[in-house]
Design an enzyme around this catalytic site. Structure first.
Site, PDB file in Angstrom:
ATOM      1  N   ARG A 143       0.851  -1.182   0.000  1.00 21.78           N
ATOM      2  CA  ARG A 143       0.000   0.000   0.000  1.00 21.78           C
ATOM      3  C   ARG A 143       0.890   1.236   0.000  1.00 21.78           C
ATOM      4  NH1 ARG A 143      -3.474  -2.786  -1.601  1.00 21.78           N
ATOM      5  NH2 ARG A 143      -5.468  -3.294  -0.649  1.00 21.78           N
ATOM      6  N   HIS A 160      -1.214   0.510  -9.527  1.00 22.28           N
ATOM      7  CA  HIS A 160      -1.906  -0.461  -8.678  1.00 22.28           C
ATOM      8  C   HIS A 160      -2.424  -1.618  -9.548  1.00 22.28           C
ATOM      9  CE1 HIS A 160      -4.048  -0.974  -4.564  1.00 22.28           C
ATOM     10  NE2 HIS A 160      -3.877  -2.154  -5.143  1.00 22.28           N
TER      11      HIS A 160
HETATM   12  C1  GLV Z   1      -5.098  -5.176  -4.078  1.00 23.55           C
HETATM   13  O1  GLV Z   1      -4.572  -4.160  -3.782  1.00 23.55           O
HETATM   14  C2  GLV Z   1      -5.670  -6.095  -3.136  1.00 23.55           C
HETATM   15  O2  GLV Z   1      -5.760  -5.760  -1.957  1.00 23.55           O
HETATM   16  O3  GLV Z   1      -6.043  -7.187  -3.563  1.00 23.55           O
END
Ligand code: GLV
Length: 310
Positions: free
Chosen positions: A225, A273
């Site tokens: 994160r 992401h």
């Molecule tokens: C992606 O960020 C997840 O948490 O699967």
């Protein structure tokens, strides 16, 4: 009784089809069209869903994250009290993340940033050979993702270390825990890979202090994160040469603002992401299983431990 889905509209339809393929009797509602709030017994949601909104459903029995991470569900106001939360533990999520970690460890290990720069200059220059057995990898977090990535890296011959908050043994991995263990592992990590859950205890863990402990010229790989990393500290470490490169998939906030220095930084490699994206057809069996378990009052799987925060 119905299942509420909440994420981007196009993705919701894929989730709906994947769930119905396994149990055609499920009644699926796609947010914001929840219908009668008293019908909703399970909510399968992603990051944008407002947890306060879930307090509207008096019969709610289960909340499921559409990803491996659950920090978005636990941040204030958190899930409605007493409602269990499950996350995804999914082979395809785990293997995609393993590939992304390998891609970036190998990118740095094999001097790819340097070779790309040399190619741009049409410069035929051989750099010193990298030695796999001497490139020490330190992984923050040895859960599903960290343990899998550790196995892949070991398979290639890298010495692999791993850090967890509480003591943990993983075969073939030198493990560390707690504050002292973090400092000790960082001091030997030529590549620091972050695959931790985001909790109050891990927020900002990759800060100037930790980066300063890495061997000079180390690399940082963050697939967890954005809020694990203190951006100003990482940028300072990159600019001073303490950190020689960073591969980042996650940011705080997302999307990363267009004027953020990471975008144009020559030593930063970014993905939006996208390291590991949930494939609903792969994740659906455990979600349907949990819905059936919740209805029958049987024990749920992949439950979040609220005290641990993941
Ligand atoms: C992606 O960020 C997840 O948490 O699967």
């Amino acid at each position: 009784m119905a299942v509420l889905l909440s994420t981007k509209t196009a993705v919701m339809a894929v989730w709906r089809d994947a769930l119905l393929a396994l149990d055609p009797t499920l009644e699926i509602r796609m947010f914001p069209d929840a219908g009668d709030p008293a019908d909703i017994e399970a909510a399968v949601v992603w990051t944008a869903h407002d947890m306060a909104e879930l307090r509207r459903y008096p019969k709610l029995k289960l909340i499921v994250s559409m990803g491996a991470g659950v920090d978005h569900l636990l941040r204030p106001p958190g899930p409605p009290p007493g409602i269990p939360v499950a996350r995804l533990v999914d082979r395809m999520l785990t293997s995609q993340m393993g590939e992304w970690v390998l891609l970036n460890v190998l990118r740095f290990h094999r001097q790819d940033l340097e070779y790309r720069a040399l190619q741009r200059e049409r410069s035929w220059l051989e750099l010193p050979a990298p030695v796999t057995a001497e490139r020490r990898i330190g992984i923050l977090g040895l859960g599903e993702l960290g343990t899998h990535a550790a196995g892949l890296l070991r398979g290639l011959g890298f010495p692999v270390m791993g850090w967890t908050r509480r003591p943990r043994q993983v075969e073939g991995v030198e493990t560390f825990h707690g504050e002292d263990g973090l400092a000790a592992m960082a001091g030997r990590s030529d590549v620091l890979v972050c695959l931790l859950p985001l909790t109050p205890a891990t927020r900002g863990i990759v800060d100037a202090r930790l980066l300063g402990r890495l061997p000079r010229g180390a690399f940082v790989v963050n697939g967890a994160r954005g809020a694990h990393v203190v951006d100003a500290d990482l940028l300072a470490a990159l600019d001073s040469g303490q950190v020689a490169g960073a591969a980042l998939d996650v940011f705080d906030p997302e999307p990363l603002p267009v004027d953020h220095p990471y975008w144009a930084h020559p030593r930063v490699v970014m993905t939006p992401h996208a390291a590991s994206i949930t494939i609903p057809a792969s994740a659906a069996p455990q979600v349907v299983d949990n819905i059936h378990r919740a209805r029958a009052g049987r024990p749920l799987i992949n439950l979040v431990d609220f005290a641990a925060g993941y």
